[in-house]
Design a protein around this motif. Structure first.
Motif, short mmCIF file in Angstrom:
data_model
loop_
_atom_site.label_atom_id
_atom_site.label_comp_id
_atom_site.label_asym_id
_atom_site.label_seq_id
_atom_site.Cartn_x
_atom_site.Cartn_y
_atom_site.Cartn_z
N SER A 37 0.82 -1.22 0.00
CA SER A 37 0.00 0.00 0.00
C SER A 37 0.84 1.26 0.00
O SER A 37 0.37 2.32 -0.38
CB SER A 37 -0.93 0.01 1.22
N ASP A 291 -3.33 6.06 -12.63
CA ASP A 291 -3.59 5.52 -11.30
C ASP A 291 -2.85 4.22 -11.04
O ASP A 291 -2.48 3.92 -9.90
CB ASP A 291 -5.09 5.30 -11.10
N ASN A 295 -1.38 5.75 -7.98
CA ASN A 295 -2.33 5.43 -6.91
C ASN A 295 -2.75 3.97 -7.01
O ASN A 295 -3.92 3.66 -7.25
CB ASN A 295 -3.58 6.34 -7.03
N LYS A 297 -3.25 1.63 -4.87
CA LYS A 297 -4.27 1.16 -3.92
C LYS A 297 -5.66 1.50 -4.44
O LYS A 297 -6.57 0.66 -4.46
CB LYS A 297 -4.05 1.77 -2.54
N GLU A 298 -5.85 2.75 -4.88
CA GLU A 298 -7.15 3.17 -5.40
C GLU A 298 -7.50 2.38 -6.67
O GLU A 298 -8.65 2.01 -6.88
CB GLU A 298 -7.14 4.66 -5.71
N HIS A 299 -6.49 2.13 -7.51
CA HIS A 299 -6.74 1.36 -8.72
C HIS A 299 -7.21 -0.05 -8.39
O HIS A 299 -8.22 -0.53 -8.95
CB HIS A 299 -5.47 1.28 -9.57
N GLU A 301 -8.58 -1.14 -5.67
CA GLU A 301 -9.91 -1.10 -5.05
C GLU A 301 -11.00 -1.01 -6.12
O GLU A 301 -12.04 -1.66 -6.01
CB GLU A 301 -10.00 0.09 -4.08
N GLU A 302 -10.75 -0.19 -7.17
CA GLU A 302 -11.73 -0.07 -8.25
C GLU A 302 -11.89 -1.39 -9.00
O GLU A 302 -13.02 -1.82 -9.29
CB GLU A 302 -11.30 1.02 -9.23
N GLU A 305 -13.64 -4.00 -6.71
CA GLU A 305 -15.06 -3.71 -6.55
C GLU A 305 -15.86 -4.18 -7.76
O GLU A 305 -16.92 -4.80 -7.62
CB GLU A 305 -15.27 -2.22 -6.33
N SER A 335 -5.29 -2.14 5.40
CA SER A 335 -6.30 -1.12 5.69
C SER A 335 -6.17 -0.62 7.14
O SER A 335 -5.53 -1.24 7.97
CB SER A 335 -7.70 -1.69 5.46
#
Length: 335
Positions: A37, A291, A295, A297-299, A301-302, A305, A335
């Motif tokens: 992360s 990303d 980024n 982590k954000e990638h 997560e997307e 999801e 997290s």
């Protein structure tokens, strides 16, 4: 090379020395780095100076003025398109290897008559193609690199995409304009708005010669909205593996719809993802390019999801199932 009807394979002749199958045939699940992360993409200077051991060699009789709409077989490019989980340093290495495939195929013509190429990076995404490193790795020459920032924005009032250009650093290009053979650009192409805006900007400045070629390499891209290329005879675009289908949202690049494949790309995507899954359930073959480096982590997560939600109603390829479990545990632990 013959361009067939959309939705069919585009034939690309492969030389006997090609190692495409050896590289691309490896299971993707054996090429995934574990998520940290806190990790950001390392410096581009950490890339290997030597060419990748396994690359695609595509032989053609001509590759100069007739390459406005070309697909290039690239094993590393295919791994990027088919694995939405790969990110950061591993993604950077694959992008570098794919750029080396491109440079090997088209780069020889850039060095002639005391002229040399210039790499134009459209920040930030362009620099992750590592085209300067690829040129140095293949030909042992370090090209001049210039940059600018460009961002597209949809204008509801005008009903079209527009592009803003800022933070340009083109002085070096202007100073050496007479010695520039080609301007080389790496860019993800969806609507092509950003790319056209950048090219128009450079041409308006009048800092390149009338014979200067502009050649663009897109690891993930589409020719769908590049009809404007007909008015730019000195501009050529090469896309790796698949002329992807552009979703109506003007952003997502997909394997279904009007997508066209090289023969080997079609076989690989069918083998790894399956025809039905790739055409109907892959949201995007690239997601957000920036990303995935800046980024991660954000990638992730997307991606998680989307595919976790999809798994409730659709059977996922086996390697997707394994990666979902792996990255879900990783994100939970950080997290």
């Amino acid at each position: 090379m013959q361009h067939n009807q959309r939705g069919t394979e585009m034939e690309v002749e492969e030389s006997e020395t090609s190692t495409f199958g050896r590289m691309a045939g490896q299971s993707l699940k054996n090429n995934v780095n574990f998520f940290d992360s806190k990790a950001k993409c390392k410096s581009l200077h950490n890339l290997a100076e030597t060419p990748p051991k396994a690359v695609t060699t595509v032989s053609r009789t001509q590759c100069s003025q007739d390459i406005q709409h070309r697909l290039l077989d690239s094993a590393a490019g295919l791994k990027i398109l088919c694995d939405p989980f790969v990110h950061s340093d591993q993604l950077l290495q694959l992008a570098f290897e794919s750029s080396c495939d491109f440079v090997r195929e088209y780069g020889k013509q850039w060095f002639s008559q005391n002229k040399e190429p210039v790499v134009l990076n459209i920040l930030q995404g362009g620099r992750y193609y590592a085209l300067d490193r690829a040129i140095n790795s293949v030909y042992g020459k370090t090209p001049t690199t210039v940059s600018l920032c460009a961002k597209r924005k949809y204008s509801p009032a005008e009903g079209k995409w527009k592009v803003n250009i800022f933070n340009e650093d083109l002085k070096k290009l202007e100073a050496m304009s007479e010695s520039v053979s080609s301007i080389v650009i790496g860019d993800t192409i969806a609507t092509g708005t950003t790319l056209k805006g950048v090219i128009d900007h450079v041409l308006r400045l009048g800092i390149v010669g009338s014979e200067t070629k502009i050649i663009v390499y897109s690891i993930a891209g589409t020719f769908d909205r590049l009809q404007w290329l007909d008015d730019y005879p000195n501009v050529s675009v090469v896309v790796s593996n698949v002329d992807l289908h552009l979703h109506d949202n003007g952003t997502d690049l997909q394997f279904g719809g009007k997508a066209r494949f090289t023969k080997k790309a079609r076989e690989y995507v069918d083998d790894v993802l399956g025809r039905e899954f790739s055409e109907n359930h892959v949201k995007c073959a690239i997601f957000d390019w920036g990303d995935r480096f800046r980024n991660p982590k954000e990638h992730l997560e997307e991606v998680l999801e989307y595919y976790e939600s999809l798994s409730n109603t659709t059977s996922l390829p086996s390697y997707f199932q394994e990666l979902l479990q792996k990255y879900s545990r990783s994100l939970q632990s950080h997290s």
